[in-house]
Design an enzyme around this catalytic site. Structure first.
Site, PDB file in Angstrom:
ATOM      1  N   HIS A   1      -3.083 -32.446  19.401  1.00 56.73           N
ATOM      2  CA  HIS A   1      -1.829 -33.097  19.784  1.00 56.73           C
ATOM      3  C   HIS A   1      -0.770 -32.045  20.094  1.00 56.73           C
ATOM      4  O   HIS A   1       0.424 -32.349  20.098  1.00 56.73           O
ATOM      5  CB  HIS A   1      -1.387 -34.035  18.664  1.00 56.73           C
ATOM      6  CG  HIS A   1      -2.413 -35.083  18.359  1.00 56.73           C
ATOM      7  ND1 HIS A   1      -2.511 -36.251  19.081  1.00 56.73           N
ATOM      8  CD2 HIS A   1      -3.432 -35.091  17.468  1.00 56.73           C
ATOM      9  CE1 HIS A   1      -3.538 -36.959  18.610  1.00 56.73           C
ATOM     10  NE2 HIS A   1      -4.123 -36.276  17.639  1.00 56.73           N
TER      11      HIS A   1
ATOM     12  N   GLY B   1      -4.670  -1.785   5.231  1.00 59.63           N
ATOM     13  CA  GLY B   1      -3.835  -2.901   4.770  1.00 59.63           C
ATOM     14  C   GLY B   1      -4.424  -4.268   5.082  1.00 59.63           C
ATOM     15  O   GLY B   1      -4.533  -5.130   4.211  1.00 59.63           O
ATOM     16  N   ARG B   2      -4.848  -4.477   6.334  1.00 57.76           N
ATOM     17  CA  ARG B   2      -5.317  -5.818   6.721  1.00 57.76           C
ATOM     18  C   ARG B   2      -6.721  -6.131   6.199  1.00 57.76           C
ATOM     19  O   ARG B   2      -7.220  -7.220   6.408  1.00 57.76           O
ATOM     20  CB  ARG B   2      -5.211  -6.007   8.229  1.00 57.76           C
ATOM     21  CG  ARG B   2      -5.841  -4.923   9.066  1.00 57.76           C
ATOM     22  CD  ARG B   2      -5.417  -5.026  10.532  1.00 57.76           C
ATOM     23  NE  ARG B   2      -5.881  -3.880  11.306  1.00 57.76           N
ATOM     24  CZ  ARG B   2      -5.233  -2.733  11.425  1.00 57.76           C
ATOM     25  NH1 ARG B   2      -4.078  -2.559  10.810  1.00 57.76           N
ATOM     26  NH2 ARG B   2      -5.718  -1.741  12.149  1.00 57.76           N
TER      27      ARG B   2
ATOM     28  N   GLU C   1      10.770  -4.685   4.324  1.00 58.51           N
ATOM     29  CA  GLU C   1      10.876  -6.094   3.951  1.00 58.51           C
ATOM     30  C   GLU C   1      10.476  -6.298   2.492  1.00 58.51           C
ATOM     31  O   GLU C   1      11.140  -7.006   1.735  1.00 58.51           O
ATOM     32  CB  GLU C   1       9.955  -6.948   4.841  1.00 58.51           C
ATOM     33  CG  GLU C   1      10.301  -6.952   6.307  1.00 58.51           C
ATOM     34  CD  GLU C   1       9.470  -5.935   7.093  1.00 58.51           C
ATOM     35  OE1 GLU C   1       9.262  -4.807   6.598  1.00 58.51           O
ATOM     36  OE2 GLU C   1       9.035  -6.278   8.213  1.00 58.51           O
TER      37      GLU C   1
ATOM     38  N   LYS D   1       9.922  -0.519  13.698  1.00 56.64           N
ATOM     39  CA  LYS D   1      10.464  -0.167  12.371  1.00 56.64           C
ATOM     40  C   LYS D   1      11.577   0.868  12.527  1.00 56.64           C
ATOM     41  O   LYS D   1      12.644   0.750  11.929  1.00 56.64           O
ATOM     42  CB  LYS D   1       9.357   0.415  11.480  1.00 56.64           C
ATOM     43  CG  LYS D   1       8.314  -0.602  11.038  1.00 56.64           C
ATOM     44  CD  LYS D   1       7.319   0.060  10.084  1.00 56.64           C
ATOM     45  CE  LYS D   1       6.119  -0.824   9.815  1.00 56.64           C
ATOM     46  NZ  LYS D   1       5.082  -0.161   9.034  1.00 56.64           N
TER      47      LYS D   1
ATOM     48  N   GLU E   1      -3.914  -6.582  15.353  1.00 56.67           N
ATOM     49  CA  GLU E   1      -3.425  -5.281  14.868  1.00 56.67           C
ATOM     50  C   GLU E   1      -4.565  -4.255  14.914  1.00 56.67           C
ATOM     51  O   GLU E   1      -4.325  -3.057  15.043  1.00 56.67           O
ATOM     52  CB  GLU E   1      -2.870  -5.409  13.438  1.00 56.67           C
ATOM     53  CG  GLU E   1      -2.005  -4.231  13.009  1.00 56.67           C
ATOM     54  CD  GLU E   1      -1.217  -4.471  11.727  1.00 56.67           C
ATOM     55  OE1 GLU E   1      -0.047  -4.894  11.802  1.00 56.67           O
ATOM     56  OE2 GLU E   1      -1.775  -4.234  10.645  1.00 56.67           O
TER      57      GLU E   1
ATOM     58  N   LYS F   1       0.839  -1.197   0.000  1.00 55.28           N
ATOM     59  CA  LYS F   1       0.000   0.000   0.000  1.00 55.28           C
ATOM     60  C   LYS F   1       0.878   1.253   0.000  1.00 55.28           C
ATOM     61  O   LYS F   1       0.688   2.172  -0.764  1.00 55.28           O
ATOM     62  CB  LYS F   1      -0.925  -0.026   1.221  1.00 55.28           C
ATOM     63  CG  LYS F   1      -1.876   1.133   1.284  1.00 55.28           C
ATOM     64  CD  LYS F   1      -2.795   1.023   2.478  1.00 55.28           C
ATOM     65  CE  LYS F   1      -3.576   2.315   2.651  1.00 55.28           C
ATOM     66  NZ  LYS F   1      -4.363   2.333   3.860  1.00 55.28           N
TER      67      LYS F   1
END
Ligand code: F6P
Length: 539
Positions: free
Chosen positions: A376, A259-260, A204, A504, A345, A198
């Site tokens: 498990h 974004g999410r 990254e 960041k 978030e 965005k």
């Protein structure tokens, strides 16, 4: 109302979920509903009619409906960034888009959707070619967080709907080993990179995108041909152009798409490449069906509202710190990870809209894993640990697999878990069972306490006929709205994420220090770790 709910919670240790079924003969019917292809059964929650009534009264007091209208109507409810929250309009029919966005923006949205469909079609038809004239066989989507999870999780869920000609890969994390592993399996001549960001400044993503660019060049793509291998999705088109993407290969998004929540924008491009544009549109149609339900159903019959209120009851009033999301579905195995971002978030905040401290506990720690693997791994703690952990089971009633017996076993295990969490096993029951097995009095005394399960743990179960694009769309929208409901009730802004900024900033400072600059601003602990890193990487 908060006081009433707190009072109810303080008396609630006497409440037995199991016994509530005999007190309320219609409990299953009363506490279940269907919406947009999903069936929700919340009868195994630790709620009474009084609790539900009080939660709904509180929702009315908070003007939840008004807050929903404000979001859908385009008010700038993301107050710290001055933005509207309109991702849901991207999955709405064009007349709704026109009404909410107005002519010009609705036209941009329509054009982008059309361009996306064209590009997907061209890729599927082999019309887009790389530097040596061969058609693309692979797409690598480079993006992180919301620019990654949604498409990845849906593509995984919708494998049976996947176009086998064109393979889609994802690169999110900033770990060279992961990058190399992915690129080693691909051919640069037939790989298209889609950079999804965005902001187009995410460290990254840019590092990975540059690594892929270098790999393309090393693989024989000269600089003039590089743009043939590049596409981008971003709200900062100018940054994508600077990166080398041709403007006709950039799909825009807008600041009112968080974004999410951006799967519904062109961020969904890699998913559309994987499953085709028709299936992608079906996914959006499913989400819109849930939007429609959310906007129109009464609070008491509104699936996202009910789930939101139950979550608030468990977190803010019963003080249960976490929430387990347990898909009994291989297709949905990464859904809990996706949900961690959408939930934590969004609502992992402790100040309200005006900066005031929120006194109620907010977002739970969301975790989960596909069943039966989870049984498990961590389910032991849910049955006998010290914390009550509310569970949300998600299970399709039928399977795409030909191994029908597997599906029976899978579903039996899912139903067994909610039953066991609710019923538990008393000391008397355990003793009777051990005696029936022929254990001595002494052996029974020793072993029995270890086998007691307190039970009375709340869960809910979401079922669907089958995992289809439409159902996956409505499931995602259900959780988006549930999280909105909770943020609205807690009075916080679910749509910013200032908490991720400090990490960041500090990583940039540490990188500078790694490059030989002074590290005096770092703590002794970090300085010492940095020194060890520098030593390990000498020469
Ligand atoms: O994790 C922080 C965050 O800003 C998310 O909200 C977002 O989804 C992700 O980074 C990626 O951001 P972008 O799409 O701008 O690269």
């Amino acid at each position: 109302m908060i006081n009433v709910l707190q009072q109810l919670a303080s008396e609630h240790h006497r409440f037995s979920i199991k016994d509530s079924f005999s007190m309320q003969p219609n409990r299953v019917a009363d506490y279940s509903l269907v919406a947009a292809g999903l069936f929700l059964d919340y009868s195994q929650q630790n709620i009474s009619p009084q609790v539900m009534k009080s939660l709904n009264d509180w929702a009315r007091q908070c003007d939840l409906t008004g807050k929903m209208q404000a979001m859908f109507g385009g008010e700038k409810i993301n107050n710290t960034e001055g933005r509207a929250v309109l991702h849901s309009v991207l999955r709405a029919p064009s007349d709704v888009q026109q009404a909410v966005l107005g002519g010009e923006l609705a036209r941009q949205v329509g054009d982008t959707q059309q361009r996306m469909a064209e590009l997907v079609g061209q890729l599927h038809n082999g019309d887009l070619v790389g530097f040596d004239g061969r058609a693309f066989t692979d797409v690598i989507a480079v993006g992180i967080g919301g620019s990654y999870y949604g498409p990845k999780v849906c593509a995984q869920a919708l494998k049976p709907y996947t176009n086998s000609q064109l393979k889609v890969h994802y690169l999110a994390n900033v770990d060279g080993e992961g990058v190399e592993e992915k690129l080693d399996a691909l051919n640069p001549a037939t790989t298209l990179m889609v950079v999804i960001s965005k902001t187009f400044v995410t460290q990254e993503t840019l590092l990975n995108a540059n690594a892929v660019k270098s790999w393309l060049v090393e693989g024989g793509c000269d600089e003039q041909n590089l743009s043939k291998h590049l596409m981008a999705v971003s709200s900062h088109v100018e940054n994508a152009i600077k990166f080398g993407v041709n403007s006709d290969r950039i799909l825009p998004m807008w600041d009112w798409v968080g974004g999410r929540f951006s799967l519904w924008s062109a961020v969904g491009f890699p998913l559309a490449c994987a499953i085709g544009i028709d299936n992608y549109n079906e996914l959006k149609a499913g989400a819109y069906e849930m939007d429609h339900h959310f906007m129109n159903a009464l609070l008491e019959q509104n699936m996202p509202v009910i789930m939101g209120l139950l979550g608030i009851w468990n977190r803010s009033f019963m003080n249960y710190p976490s929430l387990a999301v347990l898909p009994y579905s291989h297709a949905l195995r990464d859904f809990p990870g996706y949900l961690q971002q959408v939930d934590m978030e969004s609502n992992g905040k402790s100040v309200g809209l005006n900066g005031e401290t929120i006194t109620l506990a907010t977002a739970p720690i969301v975790f989960g894993q596909e069943g039966t693997n989870s049984q498990h791994a961590f389910m032991q703690m849910m049955h006998q640990g010290q914390d009550k952990i509310p569970c949300e089971f998600i299970v399709p009633l039928t399977t795409h697999s030909t191994l029908k017996e597997h599906h029976k076993v899978l579903v039996a295990n899912c139903f067994a878990q909610s039953e066991a969490l609710m019923n538990g096993k008393s000391l008397a029951q355990v003793k009777t069972e051990l005696a029936a097995k022929g254990l001595s009095e002494q052996e029974i005394e020793q072993l029995a306490p270890h086998k007691v399960m307190p039970g009375n743990s709340p869960s809910l179960t979401i079922t669907m006929d089958k995992i289809t694009p439409k159902v996956v769309g409505s499931l995602l929208a259900l959780y988006e709205h549930k999280i909105f409901v909770q943020g609205a009730m807690w009075g916080l802004n679910s749509f910013d994420q200032w908490g991720v900024e400090l990490g960041k900033e500090l990583s940039s400072a540490i990188l500078t220090a790694m490059d030989g600059e002074d590290d005096t601003k770092l703590s002794p602990a970090t300085s010492s770790q940095l020194a060890r890193f520098m030593q390990a990487n000498q020469g």
